[in-house]
Motif scaffolding. Structure first.
Motif, PDB file in Angstrom:
ATOM      1  N   TRP A  11       7.308 -29.774  43.294  1.00 37.15           N
ATOM      2  CA  TRP A  11       7.270 -28.941  44.497  1.00 37.15           C
ATOM      3  C   TRP A  11       6.294 -29.544  45.496  1.00 37.15           C
ATOM      4  O   TRP A  11       5.207 -29.993  45.136  1.00 37.15           O
ATOM      5  CB  TRP A  11       6.841 -27.522  44.131  1.00 37.15           C
ATOM      6  CG  TRP A  11       7.861 -26.820  43.304  1.00 37.15           C
ATOM      7  CD1 TRP A  11       8.114 -27.015  41.969  1.00 37.15           C
ATOM      8  CD2 TRP A  11       8.784 -25.834  43.737  1.00 37.15           C
ATOM      9  NE1 TRP A  11       9.132 -26.200  41.561  1.00 37.15           N
ATOM     10  CE2 TRP A  11       9.566 -25.457  42.629  1.00 37.15           C
ATOM     11  CE3 TRP A  11       9.017 -25.218  44.964  1.00 37.15           C
ATOM     12  CZ2 TRP A  11      10.562 -24.507  42.704  1.00 37.15           C
ATOM     13  CZ3 TRP A  11      10.014 -24.265  45.034  1.00 37.15           C
ATOM     14  CH2 TRP A  11      10.773 -23.922  43.917  1.00 37.15           C
ATOM     15  N   PHE A  12       6.680 -29.521  46.773  1.00 37.15           N
ATOM     16  CA  PHE A  12       5.891 -30.123  47.834  1.00 37.15           C
ATOM     17  C   PHE A  12       5.686 -29.121  48.972  1.00 37.15           C
ATOM     18  O   PHE A  12       6.493 -28.224  49.167  1.00 37.15           O
ATOM     19  CB  PHE A  12       6.595 -31.370  48.385  1.00 37.15           C
ATOM     20  CG  PHE A  12       6.826 -32.419  47.338  1.00 37.15           C
ATOM     21  CD1 PHE A  12       5.873 -33.388  47.086  1.00 37.15           C
ATOM     22  CD2 PHE A  12       7.993 -32.428  46.589  1.00 37.15           C
ATOM     23  CE1 PHE A  12       6.083 -34.352  46.117  1.00 37.15           C
ATOM     24  CE2 PHE A  12       8.209 -33.382  45.616  1.00 37.15           C
ATOM     25  CZ  PHE A  12       7.253 -34.350  45.376  1.00 37.15           C
ATOM     26  N   CYS A  13       4.615 -29.315  49.750  1.00 35.54           N
ATOM     27  CA  CYS A  13       4.350 -28.480  50.913  1.00 35.54           C
ATOM     28  C   CYS A  13       5.424 -28.734  51.966  1.00 35.54           C
ATOM     29  O   CYS A  13       5.730 -29.882  52.286  1.00 35.54           O
ATOM     30  CB  CYS A  13       2.969 -28.806  51.481  1.00 35.54           C
ATOM     31  SG  CYS A  13       2.602 -27.954  53.028  1.00 35.54           S
ATOM     32  N   GLY A  22       4.168 -29.166  39.587  1.00 35.09           N
ATOM     33  CA  GLY A  22       5.131 -29.943  38.836  1.00 35.09           C
ATOM     34  C   GLY A  22       5.373 -29.297  37.493  1.00 35.09           C
ATOM     35  O   GLY A  22       4.531 -28.560  36.980  1.00 35.09           O
ATOM     36  N   SER A  23       6.546 -29.541  36.929  1.00 38.63           N
ATOM     37  CA  SER A  23       6.854 -29.005  35.600  1.00 38.63           C
ATOM     38  C   SER A  23       7.533 -30.083  34.772  1.00 38.63           C
ATOM     39  O   SER A  23       8.063 -31.062  35.298  1.00 38.63           O
ATOM     40  CB  SER A  23       7.763 -27.779  35.710  1.00 38.63           C
ATOM     41  OG  SER A  23       9.034 -28.154  36.217  1.00 38.63           O
ATOM     42  N   ASN A  24       7.495 -29.901  33.478  1.00 39.25           N
ATOM     43  CA  ASN A  24       8.108 -30.828  32.531  1.00 39.25           C
ATOM     44  C   ASN A  24       9.039 -30.011  31.647  1.00 39.25           C
ATOM     45  O   ASN A  24       8.573 -29.129  30.926  1.00 39.25           O
ATOM     46  CB  ASN A  24       7.014 -31.499  31.703  1.00 39.25           C
ATOM     47  CG  ASN A  24       7.546 -32.536  30.745  1.00 39.25           C
ATOM     48  OD1 ASN A  24       8.689 -32.469  30.312  1.00 39.25           O
ATOM     49  ND2 ASN A  24       6.714 -33.488  30.393  1.00 39.25           N
ATOM     50  N   PRO A  25      10.354 -30.278  31.675  1.00 38.57           N
ATOM     51  CA  PRO A  25      11.283 -29.456  30.907  1.00 38.57           C
ATOM     52  C   PRO A  25      11.034 -29.484  29.404  1.00 38.57           C
ATOM     53  O   PRO A  25      11.374 -28.543  28.698  1.00 38.57           O
ATOM     54  CB  PRO A  25      12.664 -30.013  31.256  1.00 38.57           C
ATOM     55  CG  PRO A  25      12.433 -31.343  31.852  1.00 38.57           C
ATOM     56  CD  PRO A  25      11.038 -31.341  32.416  1.00 38.57           C
ATOM     57  N   SER A  26      10.394 -30.533  28.896  1.00 37.65           N
ATOM     58  CA  SER A  26      10.113 -30.557  27.461  1.00 37.65           C
ATOM     59  C   SER A  26       8.861 -29.763  27.098  1.00 37.65           C
ATOM     60  O   SER A  26       8.548 -29.592  25.926  1.00 37.65           O
ATOM     61  CB  SER A  26      10.016 -31.991  26.947  1.00 37.65           C
ATOM     62  OG  SER A  26       9.190 -32.766  27.743  1.00 37.65           O
TER      63      SER A  26
END
Length: 81
Positions: A11-13, A22-26
């Protein structure tokens, strides 16, 4: 928001383009929040140090007794050093 193939959301401004989250699906239980998004003390402290193999030589890691990982703490077989 941007989601690369096989990767986590980033995600960015919308105004300046700075990275925010940020996310990590694992590892869906955690979300990475970029420290530059805070205007003040967020009230949380680090619990680990990751990617220490790439630490800048001119910025010593603090002697804070936190577990240190050369790469991601989530890497296969990751163990603190």
């Amino acid at each position: 928001m941007w989601k690369p193939d096989g990767g986590g959301e980033k995600w960015f401004c919308g105004d300046c383009g700075s990275a925010m989250f940020g996310s990590n699906p694992s590892h869906p239980e955690s979300v990475g929040i970029r420290m530059g998004t805070f205007d003040g003390d967020p009230g949380v402290r680090p619990t680990v140090r990751q990617f220490v193999a790439y630490a800048a030589v001119w910025e010593p890691l603090p002697d804070d007794s936190l577990p240190r990982f050369p790469e991601s703490r989530h890497a296969s077989g990751a163990r603190p050093i």
